[in-house]
Write an enzyme that holds these catalytic residues in place. Structure first.
Site, PDB file in Angstrom:
ATOM      1  CB  THR A 225      -2.315   0.058 -14.691  1.00 49.24           C
ATOM      2  OG1 THR A 225      -1.984   0.057 -13.295  1.00 49.24           O
ATOM      3  CG2 THR A 225      -1.090   0.394 -15.507  1.00 49.24           C
ATOM      4  N   GLY A 226      -5.284   1.599 -13.412  1.00 49.32           N
ATOM      5  CA  GLY A 226      -6.523   1.300 -12.688  1.00 49.32           C
ATOM      6  C   GLY A 226      -7.701   1.840 -13.471  1.00 49.32           C
TER       7      GLY A 226
ATOM      8  CG  ASP B 155      -6.478  11.155  -6.278  1.00 52.27           C
ATOM      9  OD1 ASP B 155      -5.846  11.740  -5.379  1.00 52.27           O
ATOM     10  OD2 ASP B 155      -7.090  11.747  -7.182  1.00 52.27           O
TER      11      ASP B 155
ATOM     12  N   GLY C 283      -9.455   4.993  -6.152  1.00 56.54           N
ATOM     13  CA  GLY C 283      -8.177   4.287  -6.286  1.00 56.54           C
ATOM     14  C   GLY C 283      -7.110   4.826  -5.359  1.00 56.54           C
TER      15      GLY C 283
ATOM     16  CE1 TYR D  76      -8.496   8.745 -15.075  1.00 62.39           C
ATOM     17  CE2 TYR D  76      -6.230   9.489 -15.315  1.00 62.39           C
ATOM     18  CZ  TYR D  76      -7.541   9.738 -14.949  1.00 62.39           C
ATOM     19  OH  TYR D  76      -7.881  10.987 -14.477  1.00 62.39           O
TER      20      TYR D  76
ATOM     21  CG  ASP E 262      -1.795   1.123   1.393  1.00 59.54           C
ATOM     22  OD1 ASP E 262      -1.637   2.123   0.657  1.00 59.54           O
ATOM     23  OD2 ASP E 262      -2.689   1.051   2.258  1.00 59.54           O
ATOM     24  CB  ILE E 263       1.541   3.889  -2.498  1.00 58.58           C
ATOM     25  CG1 ILE E 263       2.806   4.696  -2.819  1.00 58.58           C
ATOM     26  CG2 ILE E 263       0.279   4.741  -2.570  1.00 58.58           C
ATOM     27  CD1 ILE E 263       2.963   5.058  -4.262  1.00 58.58           C
TER      28      ILE E 263
HETATM   29  P1  ADP Z   1      -5.391   5.643 -12.579  1.00 56.06           P
HETATM   30  O1  ADP Z   1      -6.624   6.524 -12.598  1.00 56.06           O
HETATM   31  O2  ADP Z   1      -4.130   6.408 -12.898  1.00 56.06           O
HETATM   32  O3  ADP Z   1      -5.560   4.412 -13.383  1.00 56.06           O
HETATM   33  P2  ADP Z   1      -5.939   4.208 -10.078  1.00 56.06           P
HETATM   34  O4  ADP Z   1      -5.788   4.711  -8.693  1.00 56.06           O
HETATM   35  O5  ADP Z   1      -7.313   3.878 -10.541  1.00 56.06           O
HETATM   36  O6  ADP Z   1      -5.205   5.291 -11.012  1.00 56.06           O
HETATM   37  O7  ADP Z   1      -5.036   2.913 -10.261  1.00 56.06           O
HETATM   38  C1  ADP Z   1      -3.644   2.939 -10.361  1.00 56.06           C
HETATM   39  C2  ADP Z   1      -3.065   1.735  -9.671  1.00 56.06           C
HETATM   40  O8  ADP Z   1      -3.008   1.980  -8.270  1.00 56.06           O
HETATM   41  C3  ADP Z   1      -3.887   0.452  -9.826  1.00 56.06           C
HETATM   42  O9  ADP Z   1      -2.980  -0.590 -10.171  1.00 56.06           O
HETATM   43  C4  ADP Z   1      -4.465   0.222  -8.438  1.00 56.06           C
HETATM   44  O10 ADP Z   1      -4.616  -1.157  -8.167  1.00 56.06           O
HETATM   45  C5  ADP Z   1      -3.395   0.823  -7.574  1.00 56.06           C
HETATM   46  N1  ADP Z   1      -3.744   1.188  -6.197  1.00 56.06           N
HETATM   47  C6  ADP Z   1      -4.937   1.462  -5.653  1.00 56.06           C
HETATM   48  N2  ADP Z   1      -4.807   1.765  -4.340  1.00 56.06           N
HETATM   49  C7  ADP Z   1      -3.478   1.679  -4.044  1.00 56.06           C
HETATM   50  C8  ADP Z   1      -2.683   1.849  -2.876  1.00 56.06           C
HETATM   51  N3  ADP Z   1      -3.214   2.191  -1.702  1.00 56.06           N
HETATM   52  N4  ADP Z   1      -1.334   1.659  -2.975  1.00 56.06           N
HETATM   53  C9  ADP Z   1      -0.756   1.338  -4.138  1.00 56.06           C
HETATM   54  N5  ADP Z   1      -1.452   1.154  -5.269  1.00 56.06           N
HETATM   55  C10 ADP Z   1      -2.793   1.319  -5.232  1.00 56.06           C
END
Ligand code: ADP
Length: 184
Positions: free
Chosen positions: A128-129, A40, A38, A131, A16-17
């Site tokens: 990759t989520g 964000d 996501g 978008y 988890d970032i």
């Molecule tokens: P985008 O709109 O740029 O596609 P998203 O947030 O929908 O951004 O997804 C980008 C990536 O972040 C996806 O692979 C998703 O699984 C991942 N993600 C979601 N939550 C977290 C988190 N807490 N930590 C790391 N990666 C995450």
């Protein structure tokens, strides 16, 4: 997985970032900078309201953030001191400059980090989520861009990719192997 590029460590982890202790983490934001779903949403929830307050000030100054560019705010309550917000491209088939915009999102984030003297940085898998950028293709672009930047500028102690799911981690690991194999 851990690799060395000059004196920089490139690390791929599942996690988890919002929990990373690097000096900065990168947010896959949208142009409004007003938060979203996501990664964000997770960053704003974990970091608290100060992040959004600074985002609002930035938008008041520069308007919405163009795709491929990056800005920096406090990390609020996060372990990371800063959040770098960048906007990746929405996938629309691959012929609308998506590759170059994704490259630009990574490059802008790295340049801004370097400019601020940030030596340890965590990236999520941008675009990759929601978008829908295909992850195999995005992973090659992400890793190549980071590797090229480090080769050119050195500077970083560690650049980390924090992949939320095991299968995303595997995609990045395969992409790295492919890049290394191409180099010979
Ligand atoms: P985008 O709109 O740029 O596609 P998203 O947030 O929908 O951004 O997804 C980008 C990536 O972040 C996806 O692979 C998703 O699984 C991942 N993600 C979601 N939550 C977290 C988190 N807490 N930590 C790391 N990666 C995450």
């Amino acid at each position: 997985m851990e690799a060395r590029i000059g004196s920089t460590v490139l690390r791929l982890v599942v996690g988890d970032i919002t929990q990373q202790e690097t000096e900065a983490i990168v947010n896959a934001a949208n142009s409004s900078l007003m938060g979203g779903g996501g990664v964000d949403g997770a960053i704003h929830r974990a970091g608290g309201p100060r992040i959004l307050e600074e985002c609002k000030k930035i938008v008041a100054e520069i308007g919405s953030l163009p795709t491929g560019q990056a800005v920096i705010t406090t990390g609020g309550n996060l372990k990371a001191r800063y959040v770098i917000h960048t906007v990746g491209p929405v996938w629309s088939g691959g012929n609308r400059g998506e590759d170059e915009l994704l490259r630009s999102a990574y490059r802008s984030s790295l340049s801004l980090a370097k400019e601020k003297g940030i030596r340890t940085l965590s990236f999520p898998s941008i675009s990759t989520g929601a978008y829908r950028f295909p992850i195999e293709r995005a992973a090659v672009i992400a890793l190549q861009t980071v590797r090229d930047f480090i080769k050119e500028h050195g500077f970083f102690e560690e650049v980390r990719f924090v992949l939320f799911r095991q299968e995303d981690y595997e995609a990045y690991r395969r992409a790295w192997e492919k890049i290394c194999a191409q180099e010979g």
